[in-house]
Design a protein around this motif. Structure first.
Motif, PDB file in Angstrom:
ATOM      1  N   UNK A  65      52.127  23.211  15.478  1.00 32.08           N
ATOM      2  CA  UNK A  65      51.209  22.458  14.774  1.00 32.08           C
ATOM      3  C   UNK A  65      49.952  22.449  15.381  1.00 32.08           C
ATOM      4  N   UNK A  66      48.884  22.335  14.640  1.00 31.31           N
ATOM      5  CA  UNK A  66      47.393  22.183  15.218  1.00 31.31           C
ATOM      6  C   UNK A  66      47.337  21.041  16.279  1.00 31.31           C
ATOM      7  N   UNK A  67      47.235  21.534  17.400  1.00 29.84           N
ATOM      8  CA  UNK A  67      47.034  20.168  18.548  1.00 29.84           C
ATOM      9  C   UNK A  67      46.205  19.214  18.108  1.00 29.84           C
ATOM     10  N   UNK A  68      44.987  19.323  17.457  1.00 33.57           N
ATOM     11  CA  UNK A  68      44.189  18.365  17.171  1.00 33.57           C
ATOM     12  C   UNK A  68      44.813  17.214  16.174  1.00 33.57           C
ATOM     13  N   UNK A  69      45.908  17.506  15.647  1.00 33.82           N
ATOM     14  CA  UNK A  69      46.547  16.511  14.565  1.00 33.82           C
ATOM     15  C   UNK A  69      47.616  15.662  15.126  1.00 33.82           C
ATOM     16  N   UNK A  70      47.825  15.849  16.485  1.00 39.96           N
ATOM     17  CA  UNK A  70      48.744  14.811  17.134  1.00 39.96           C
ATOM     18  C   UNK A  70      48.215  13.550  17.398  1.00 39.96           C
ATOM     19  N   UNK A  71      48.876  12.441  17.244  1.00 39.07           N
ATOM     20  CA  UNK A  71      48.851  10.953  17.729  1.00 39.07           C
ATOM     21  C   UNK A  71      50.107  10.689  18.104  1.00 39.07           C
ATOM     22  N   UNK A  72      49.919   9.689  19.146  1.00 42.59           N
ATOM     23  CA  UNK A  72      51.152   8.958  19.842  1.00 42.59           C
ATOM     24  C   UNK A  72      51.549   7.724  19.755  1.00 42.59           C
ATOM     25  N   UNK A  73      52.045   7.024  18.679  1.00 43.12           N
ATOM     26  CA  UNK A  73      52.693   5.935  18.538  1.00 43.12           C
ATOM     27  C   UNK A  73      53.865   5.864  19.353  1.00 43.12           C
ATOM     28  N   UNK A  74      54.732   4.524  19.301  1.00 40.11           N
ATOM     29  CA  UNK A  74      55.616   4.593  20.034  1.00 40.11           C
ATOM     30  C   UNK A  74      56.852   5.159  19.546  1.00 40.11           C
ATOM     31  N   UNK A  76      59.089   6.485  15.655  1.00 46.70           N
ATOM     32  CA  UNK A  76      58.571   6.811  14.036  1.00 46.70           C
ATOM     33  C   UNK A  76      58.320   5.601  13.180  1.00 46.70           C
ATOM     34  N   UNK A  77      59.056   4.613  13.714  1.00 41.02           N
ATOM     35  CA  UNK A  77      58.910   3.202  12.939  1.00 41.02           C
ATOM     36  C   UNK A  77      57.239   2.943  12.849  1.00 41.02           C
ATOM     37  N   UNK A  78      56.909   2.763  14.314  1.00 42.74           N
ATOM     38  CA  UNK A  78      55.340   2.569  14.199  1.00 42.74           C
ATOM     39  C   UNK A  78      54.390   3.407  13.636  1.00 42.74           C
ATOM     40  N   UNK A  79      54.903   4.823  13.671  1.00 43.39           N
ATOM     41  CA  UNK A  79      54.149   6.069  13.022  1.00 43.39           C
ATOM     42  C   UNK A  79      54.121   5.794  11.526  1.00 43.39           C
ATOM     43  N   UNK A  80      55.157   5.460  10.936  1.00 40.32           N
ATOM     44  CA  UNK A  80      55.312   5.190   9.290  1.00 40.32           C
ATOM     45  C   UNK A  80      54.559   4.088   9.078  1.00 40.32           C
ATOM     46  N   UNK A  81      54.377   3.070   9.900  1.00 40.43           N
ATOM     47  CA  UNK A  81      53.505   1.786   9.492  1.00 40.43           C
ATOM     48  C   UNK A  81      52.232   2.203   9.625  1.00 40.43           C
ATOM     49  N   UNK A  82      51.799   3.020  10.596  1.00 41.17           N
ATOM     50  CA  UNK A  82      50.273   3.406  10.673  1.00 41.17           C
ATOM     51  C   UNK A  82      49.912   4.073   9.404  1.00 41.17           C
ATOM     52  N   UNK A 215      59.728   5.009  23.839  1.00 43.37           N
ATOM     53  CA  UNK A 215      58.273   4.672  23.550  1.00 43.37           C
ATOM     54  C   UNK A 215      57.602   5.882  23.437  1.00 43.37           C
ATOM     55  N   UNK A 216      58.305   7.250  23.202  1.00 40.55           N
ATOM     56  CA  UNK A 216      57.235   8.528  22.913  1.00 40.55           C
ATOM     57  C   UNK A 216      57.546   8.794  21.543  1.00 40.55           C
ATOM     58  N   UNK A 217      56.649   8.313  20.681  1.00 38.74           N
ATOM     59  CA  UNK A 217      56.614   8.694  19.153  1.00 38.74           C
ATOM     60  C   UNK A 217      55.665   9.827  18.985  1.00 38.74           C
ATOM     61  N   UNK A 218      55.610  10.185  17.535  1.00 44.38           N
ATOM     62  CA  UNK A 218      54.743  11.089  17.425  1.00 44.38           C
ATOM     63  C   UNK A 218      54.097  11.086  15.860  1.00 44.38           C
ATOM     64  N   UNK A 219      52.958  11.258  15.575  1.00 45.83           N
ATOM     65  CA  UNK A 219      52.430  11.361  14.315  1.00 45.83           C
ATOM     66  C   UNK A 219      51.482  12.690  14.288  1.00 45.83           C
ATOM     67  N   UNK A 220      51.840  13.195  13.164  1.00 47.94           N
ATOM     68  CA  UNK A 220      50.962  14.538  12.996  1.00 47.94           C
ATOM     69  C   UNK A 220      50.234  14.333  11.498  1.00 47.94           C
ATOM     70  N   UNK A 221      48.988  14.638  11.555  1.00 48.67           N
ATOM     71  CA  UNK A 221      48.185  14.284  10.488  1.00 48.67           C
ATOM     72  C   UNK A 221      47.547  15.382   9.923  1.00 48.67           C
ATOM     73  N   UNK A 222      47.742  15.984   8.763  1.00 49.60           N
ATOM     74  CA  UNK A 222      47.016  17.056   8.249  1.00 49.60           C
ATOM     75  C   UNK A 222      45.676  16.821   8.315  1.00 49.60           C
TER      76      UNK A 222
END
Length: 372
Positions: A65-74, A76-82, A215-222
Motif C-alpha cells: 500500500x501507499x505509505x502515505x495512506x496509513x493512520x494508526x488508531x488503537x 479495528x473498532x476505533x478505525x471503523x468509528x473514525x 493497541x496497534x490498529x491500522x486504517x488505510x485511506x485511499x
C-alpha cells in the motif's frame, strides 16, 4: 526443530494451548522487550524514538500500500468509528452490511442510524459455503439507489471465510458507493495487496495475526479521501490538508511504545518470513479441519478447502452447548478458544498460529471427540 525454536520465543506457559489469535495474538519476546525499552526511554525523559515514516514504509512493503495512506488508531473498532464519523452521511442515506460482521465494525453504523437517521441494512450471506459468486450476487441484489456505503469484512471473524473484496469494491466504485473493509485479520495471516483491492477505507488490528502489542490498529485511506475526510479527534494541524492522512495521527499524547512494539513485530514477522508464516498457519488450520471433520456429531461451519478460508475453523457439536465445550476444553487441557455467540450462531472457533504444534491440535480434537 525450527518451529520449536519459534515457539520458544513466546511467553506462552508450558501446557497452555492458545487457539484464540483471532481475538488477540500473544506477543513474542522481542516485541515485549521493545515495548519495555520504549517505556523506559520515556520514563527516563528521552524521546520515544519511533520514526513514523519508516514505520509507514515498512507497512507499505508488507501490505502493498501507499505509505502515505496509513493512520494508526488503537484497533479495528476505533478505525471503523473514525470512518463512520468522518463521512458526511445524512438521514435517509443507506449503509449496507452483512450478518457476519464483528460488533467493532457494526456498532459504528448502528450509532449513526440512532443519531443521524442513517438507514442500516443487513444482507444475509452464505458464509459456510465459501461461494464468492453467491456473496456478490446477494450484495448486488441488496444495493439500492440510496446505498452510500458498503461495509464488509475481508475475513469473517465468525468462521474465517474470505470475502470477494476486490470484486465488491469494483462493484461499489462503478456505482459511486463508498467501500469500507473491516480487515481485522489479514495482516500477518495472509498475503495482502491494498493496491490491488483498492478500497476507499481498510481497517485492521495488527495485534492479532501480526502479533503486535495491544493497541496497534491500522486504517488505510485511499488517496482521494485523504484531504476531504473529517477527523474524529481534532488536534494540531487537523485542517492542514497537504498533510493528507497523517493529520489524523495527530490525536494528542499517545503511547508510542505500541508503535515501537509494532516495529519489533514486523522484524519478527520478516525474520520468520511472511510466506513461511502463511504456509504454516494454513497447514495447521488444514490439519485441524481434517481431523475435526472425522469427529462424530461435529459439523464444521467454515468453508472447506484453502481457497475460501483463512486461519480459523468454526464448528458445532450436536447436543452440546458451545460455552460448555469451551469451559471443558479450558478445564481439561488449558485451552483458550472463542465461542461465536453473535447472531445466535453458537459456534466454537479455533485459530492456530505458528507457536502451535500439530500435537496440540490433535490433543484438542481428541478431547472434543470424547465429549458427551
Amino acid at each position: 526443530m525450527y518451529w520449536r525454536g519459534v515457539r520458544d520465543r513466546f511467553l506462552i506457559p508450558a501446557g497452555r494451548i492458545y487457539l484464540n489469535v483471532g481475538t488477540l495474538g500473544p506477543q513474542p519476546l522481542p516485541v515485549v522487550e521493545a515495548v519495555e525499552r520504549c517505556t523506559r526511554r520515556v520514563a527516563e525523559t528521552y524521546p520515544p524514538g519511533v520514526a513514523w515514516d519508516r514505520l509507514k514504509e515498512r507497512l507499505g512493503r508488507l501490505l502493498d500500500g501507499d505509505p502515505d495512506g496509513f493512520v494508526f488508531p488503537r484497533n479495528t473498532t476505533e478505525a471503523m468509528s473514525w470512518v463512520a464519523n468522518g463521512l458526511e452521511l445524512a438521514a435517509g442515506d443507506e449503509v449496507l452490511t452483512t450478518d457476519h460482521e464483528h460488533i467493532g465494525g457494526l456498532c459504528c453504523w448502528q450509532a449513526l442510524a440512532a443519531r443521524r437517521g442513517v438507514r442500516l441494512r443487513v444482507v444475509q450471506i452464505p458464509a459456510s459455503e465459501g461461494d464468492p459468486d453467491e456473496v456478490i450476487r446477494r450484495v448486488r441484489a441488496a444495493l439500492s439507489p440510496r446505498t452510500r456505503v458498503l461495509s464488509i469484512s475481508h475475513v469473517l471473524f465468525t468462521n474465517g471465510a474470505i470475502m470477494p473484496v476486490r470484486e465488491l469494491v469494483e462493484l461499489c466504485r462503478g456505482r459511486g458507493i463508498i467501500s469500507v473493509v473491516d480487515g481485522a485479520h489479514p495482516p500477518g495471516l495472509m498475503r495482502l495487496s491494498l493496491r490491488r483491492l483498492d478500497p476507499d477505507f481498510y481497517a485492521s488490528s495488527l495485534h492479532k495475526w501480526l502479533l503486535a502489542p495491544q493497541g496497534t490498529g491500522l486504517l488505510y485511506i485511499r488517496e482521494d479521501w485523504r484531504r476531504r475526510f473529517w477527523p474524529t479527534v481534532a488536534s494540531g494541524e487537523w485542517d492542514d490538508l497537504p498533510l493528507g492522512a497523517h493529520r489524523l495521527n495527530h490525536v494528542g499524547t499517545i503511547d508510542e511504545s505500541r508503535l515501537a512494539g509494532l516495529e519489533a513485530a514486523l522484524d519478527f514477522h520478516e525474520a520468520v518470513g511472511p510466506a513461511r508464516v502463511e504456509r504454516r498457519i494454513r497447514a495447521l488450520r488444514r490439519r485441524l479441519a481434517e481431523r475435526l471433520a472425522m469427529v462424530p456429531r461435529l459439523h464444521i461451519t467454515s468453508p472447506s478447502g484453502d481457497s475460501h478460508v483463512a486461519g480459523m475453523v468454526s464448528f458445532r457439536i450436536e447436543g452440546l452447548d458451545a460455552l460448555d465445550v469451551q469451559r471443558r476444553l479450558a478445564r481439561d487441557a488449558n485451552v483458550r478458544s472463542r465461542v461465536i455467540g453473535e447472531y445466535g450462531y453458537g459456534w466454537m472457533r479455533l485459530a492456530p498460529h505458528i507457536y502451535n504444534t500439530p500435537d496440540e491440535l490433535d490433543r484438542v480434537v481428541d478431547l472434543l471427540a470424547a465429549m458427551r
